[in-house]
Design a protein around this motif. Sequence first.
Motif, mmCIF file in Angstrom:
data_model
loop_
_atom_site.group_PDB
_atom_site.id
_atom_site.type_symbol
_atom_site.label_atom_id
_atom_site.label_comp_id
_atom_site.label_asym_id
_atom_site.label_seq_id
_atom_site.Cartn_x
_atom_site.Cartn_y
_atom_site.Cartn_z
ATOM 1 N N ILE A 290 0.717 -1.272 -0.030
ATOM 2 C CA ILE A 290 -0.008 -0.007 -0.044
ATOM 3 C C ILE A 290 0.757 1.075 0.095
ATOM 4 O O ILE A 290 0.541 2.178 -0.658
ATOM 5 N N ARG A 291 1.889 1.273 0.707
ATOM 6 C CA ARG A 291 3.125 2.447 0.724
ATOM 7 C C ARG A 291 3.635 2.340 -0.652
ATOM 8 O O ARG A 291 3.359 3.579 -1.176
ATOM 9 N N SER A 292 4.236 1.533 -1.309
ATOM 10 C CA SER A 292 4.872 1.732 -2.459
ATOM 11 C C SER A 292 3.694 2.101 -3.687
ATOM 12 O O SER A 292 4.118 2.877 -4.365
ATOM 13 N N GLY A 293 2.795 1.423 -3.483
ATOM 14 C CA GLY A 293 1.609 1.613 -4.489
ATOM 15 C C GLY A 293 1.033 3.181 -4.406
ATOM 16 O O GLY A 293 0.787 3.719 -5.650
ATOM 17 N N THR A 294 0.714 3.521 -3.200
ATOM 18 C CA THR A 294 0.289 4.822 -3.284
ATOM 19 C C THR A 294 1.313 5.912 -3.460
ATOM 20 O O THR A 294 0.958 6.940 -4.085
ATOM 21 N N ARG A 295 2.429 5.638 -3.155
ATOM 22 C CA ARG A 295 3.605 6.572 -3.686
ATOM 23 C C ARG A 295 3.644 7.056 -5.068
ATOM 24 O O ARG A 295 3.865 7.767 -5.527
ATOM 25 N N ALA A 296 3.556 5.595 -5.805
ATOM 26 C CA ALA A 296 3.567 5.552 -7.082
ATOM 27 C C ALA A 296 2.370 6.385 -7.688
ATOM 28 O O ALA A 296 2.324 6.944 -8.660
ATOM 29 N N ALA A 297 1.291 6.238 -6.986
ATOM 30 C CA ALA A 297 -0.177 6.849 -7.300
ATOM 31 C C ALA A 297 0.209 8.459 -7.361
ATOM 32 O O ALA A 297 -0.303 9.139 -8.215
ATOM 33 N N ALA B 142 -3.110 2.729 4.411
ATOM 34 C CA ALA B 142 -3.178 3.876 3.855
ATOM 35 C C ALA B 142 -3.032 5.321 4.335
ATOM 36 O O ALA B 142 -2.217 5.910 3.946
ATOM 37 N N GLU B 143 -3.681 5.279 5.432
ATOM 38 C CA GLU B 143 -3.695 6.385 6.263
ATOM 39 C C GLU B 143 -1.995 6.692 6.674
ATOM 40 O O GLU B 143 -1.693 7.814 6.948
ATOM 41 N N GLU B 144 -1.584 5.522 7.355
ATOM 42 C CA GLU B 144 -0.058 5.688 7.783
ATOM 43 C C GLU B 144 0.824 5.964 6.650
ATOM 44 O O GLU B 144 1.781 6.918 6.854
ATOM 45 N N ALA B 145 0.760 5.720 5.426
ATOM 46 C CA ALA B 145 1.458 5.869 4.097
ATOM 47 C C ALA B 145 1.192 7.274 3.778
ATOM 48 O O ALA B 145 2.206 8.260 3.796
ATOM 49 N N GLY B 146 0.027 7.796 3.781
ATOM 50 C CA GLY B 146 -0.304 9.091 3.692
ATOM 51 C C GLY B 146 -0.163 9.788 2.328
ATOM 52 O O GLY B 146 -0.318 11.040 2.109
ATOM 53 N N TYR B 147 -0.055 8.962 1.092
ATOM 54 C CA TYR B 147 0.213 9.207 -0.240
ATOM 55 C C TYR B 147 -0.925 9.810 -1.039
ATOM 56 O O TYR B 147 -1.008 10.619 -1.523
ATOM 57 N N ALA B 148 -2.035 9.015 -0.642
ATOM 58 C CA ALA B 148 -3.402 8.836 -1.237
ATOM 59 C C ALA B 148 -4.278 8.192 -0.610
ATOM 60 O O ALA B 148 -4.180 7.440 0.410
#
Length: 426
Positions: free
Chosen positions: A73-80, A111-117
């Motif tokens: 989820i972190r790498s994916g939302t960062r790419a998003a 997702a919340e923890e990653a914060g990217y999207a």
Amino acid sequence: MSILIRNITAVNADGIQQNTDIYIEKDRIAEIAAGISQTAERVIDGTGLVAFPGFLDLHCHLRDPGLTYKEDIRSGTRAAAAGGYTAVCCMPNTKPVIDCAEVIRYVLRQAEEAGYAEVLPVAAITRGMGGNELTDFPALLRAGAAAFSDDGLPVAKDEVILAAMRQAKGCRALLMLHEEDLKNRGQGIVHDGQNAKKARLAGIPRAIEEDMTARDIAFAEQVGIPIHICHVSTAGSVQLVRDAKKRGVRVTCETGPHYYSITDAEILDGNPNAKVNPPLREETDREAVCRGLADGTIDAIATDHAPHSEEEKAMGIAKAPFGMIGFETAFPLTVTHLFESGIIGLTDIARLLSKRPHEILGRNGGELKKNTAADIVICDMNEKFVYNKDSVVSKARNSPFLGMELKGRVCYTIRKGNFTYDRQAD
Ligand SMILES: [Zn+2]
């Protein structure tokens, strides 16, 4: 934090404001007007750049939980975020499947923890995506499900999809349907055409997609609910949706950038990254998809971002899994293949990548407007670049667009007033 974007072209689905300023205070757009005299902690010179409402992807695979060697989820939302997305819908074909409240809560927490999207989990229609027993839609909606899909697989049985539609009607849930007549697909791996013959690869006929699309449109009409058709790839599917809309069926659909950017010619050299489901089609289909995007038959551009490991794709086109990554190329491919050729304009980009996706999910947003969430993507429409492996933010590298020169680049992504992507800093 406060941000002032100076002298930018602000684009909404319903219009363009040129040479305007955008002032962001905390998580909101406080003002959009020319010559704003506020001071801000960060000032961006928007001269020559374009601002769109943050993109919303209706269809991606984040592979988390359980398949995190492909993506998480972190790498994916960062790419998003690097692709201009401020929100993404993730499909439930994870391990375990997103078919209960506990897995939804896990996804939302990550997702919340990653914060990217913002991540909008799409829950499964059937338990374990087994195609038989329906999940508990109301309970999943309460846990935060944005929609329902067995994506990756069709809901094959008539009685099961009809029961799903009735349940969806009762609780106003949206079904996102992967249309594929799996029992007739056989061993097909690429589009069934001249290029499949030349490459000696087993074909997937258009009817595999179109028959199921026709069935589900008819059922939705009968039950009287809205449905959303995933990744439309053939001229016939576009026409089915166009006809259904004309007679008042509440059907929406999406296509992926690969269906308007390239064709099944890509499979001739056996590139496993060109293996995707539905498969890349022929030029006539590509043109029909372009027309569908221009006339509004196709409501949205969705990536179907489908990361796989290098080892999996190294098995060769026959054995490798279907799918390609898409977050970071969706916008440049849209500029290169739709905008530059005059098929769509700036406002259409805002409509297809943001406004309609929000509407389909019944959400507010997708507009650059005073007093709304500061979800903004700032782009350079003219910058050319070669998409190369080293630049990829996603954990995976399975893209047929590697090595290609593209036009149009995301410069910054701002979500709720925070920079989630800043190309200069990266
Ligand atoms: Zn699918």
